[in-house]
Design an enzyme around this catalytic site. Sequence first.
Site, short mmCIF file in Angstrom:
data_model
loop_
_atom_site.label_atom_id
_atom_site.label_comp_id
_atom_site.label_asym_id
_atom_site.label_seq_id
_atom_site.Cartn_x
_atom_site.Cartn_y
_atom_site.Cartn_z
N ARG A 38 -2.93 -12.48 2.39
CA ARG A 38 -4.27 -12.09 1.90
C ARG A 38 -4.41 -12.43 0.42
O ARG A 38 -3.51 -12.16 -0.37
CB ARG A 38 -4.47 -10.57 2.06
CG ARG A 38 -4.57 -9.99 3.44
CD ARG A 38 -5.68 -10.52 4.33
NE ARG A 38 -6.94 -10.88 3.69
CZ ARG A 38 -7.88 -10.01 3.25
NH1 ARG A 38 -7.71 -8.72 3.42
NH2 ARG A 38 -8.99 -10.42 2.68
N HIS A 74 -7.12 -8.46 -3.51
CA HIS A 74 -8.44 -7.87 -3.24
C HIS A 74 -8.39 -6.37 -3.46
O HIS A 74 -7.33 -5.74 -3.44
CB HIS A 74 -8.88 -8.16 -1.80
CG HIS A 74 -7.94 -7.61 -0.77
ND1 HIS A 74 -6.78 -8.28 -0.38
CD2 HIS A 74 -7.96 -6.46 -0.06
CE1 HIS A 74 -6.15 -7.55 0.53
NE2 HIS A 74 -6.83 -6.43 0.73
N TYR A 81 0.83 -1.20 0.00
CA TYR A 81 0.00 0.00 0.00
C TYR A 81 0.86 1.25 0.00
O TYR A 81 1.94 1.27 0.60
CB TYR A 81 -0.90 0.03 1.24
CG TYR A 81 -2.06 -0.93 1.16
CD1 TYR A 81 -3.24 -0.57 0.53
CD2 TYR A 81 -1.96 -2.20 1.71
CE1 TYR A 81 -4.30 -1.45 0.45
CE2 TYR A 81 -3.02 -3.10 1.63
CZ TYR A 81 -4.19 -2.72 1.00
OH TYR A 81 -5.23 -3.59 0.92
N TYR A 104 -0.38 -9.96 -0.28
CA TYR A 104 0.59 -9.49 0.72
C TYR A 104 0.42 -10.28 2.01
O TYR A 104 -0.64 -10.81 2.30
CB TYR A 104 0.45 -7.98 0.96
CG TYR A 104 -0.90 -7.49 1.44
CD1 TYR A 104 -1.25 -7.58 2.79
CD2 TYR A 104 -1.80 -6.90 0.56
CE1 TYR A 104 -2.48 -7.11 3.23
CE2 TYR A 104 -3.03 -6.44 0.99
CZ TYR A 104 -3.37 -6.55 2.33
OH TYR A 104 -4.58 -6.09 2.75
N HIS A 159 -10.43 -2.93 -1.88
CA HIS A 159 -11.34 -2.45 -0.83
C HIS A 159 -12.37 -1.49 -1.42
O HIS A 159 -12.02 -0.63 -2.24
CB HIS A 159 -10.56 -1.70 0.25
CG HIS A 159 -9.63 -2.57 1.03
ND1 HIS A 159 -9.97 -3.14 2.23
CD2 HIS A 159 -8.36 -2.97 0.78
CE1 HIS A 159 -8.95 -3.85 2.69
NE2 HIS A 159 -7.95 -3.77 1.82
#
Length: 234
Positions: free
Chosen positions: A153, A156, A104, A143, A158
Amino acid sequence: MSDPVTYRRAAPGSQPPLDSPGYGSTAKRHPKHALVRVPHTLTETSAPRFDPARYKPQADMSQVNGKGALGERIIVGGRITDEDGRPQRGVMVEVWQANASGRYHHPRDQHDAPLDPNFEGRARIFTDEDGRYSFVSIKPGAYPWRNHWNAWRPIHIHFGLHGAGFAQRMITQMYFPGDPLLELDPIFHATPDKAARERLVSKFDLDLTKPEWALGYRFDMVLRGREATPFEKA
Ligand SMILES: [Fe+2]
């Protein structure tokens, strides 16, 4: 003015419980007392609304100042309806995600993976008259997280949505079809009902795919009711 018809409550098992033991951090933040049921009056079903004139739409995450981000370009789109299939117009759809390397653009993310100066990973769009939205992005990377040993994870995106009113507020995550990490993911599995859980997985869509440019993924969402898209967690 009389109050509107209320939304039906979610079907049992179609939303994650307040405490999901497999998803460790839910124990630290879920309420310890029974929730208070708030009736869906005009206040909850008609406000707040967000105006694109004030919250500027930004539908392309694949570049910054004209410079392309690294990774596989994708188009994500779909339709947002209520439980009766009626299109939800003017829904503010906020989106955020990791870059192609699974990191991120945020100081708290210290995952050992490269940042991309041309990828910030956030977008904001509004649905049209038919409840449709779409944006361009880069396929995110998986990640690690520290929920349990060797936890990763699934890839995906959000989503945060503001629908017709606060009763239609939703925060969730969209997944990609065929991801082997889905079966191992406690956040995905926090929703007990399989059919409800599968609503979180987007579908490859050749009609959304733009020739010689980008693959398309379709992700429809239902705000409230028996067929509602599950929240990412309680
Ligand atoms: Fe994430």
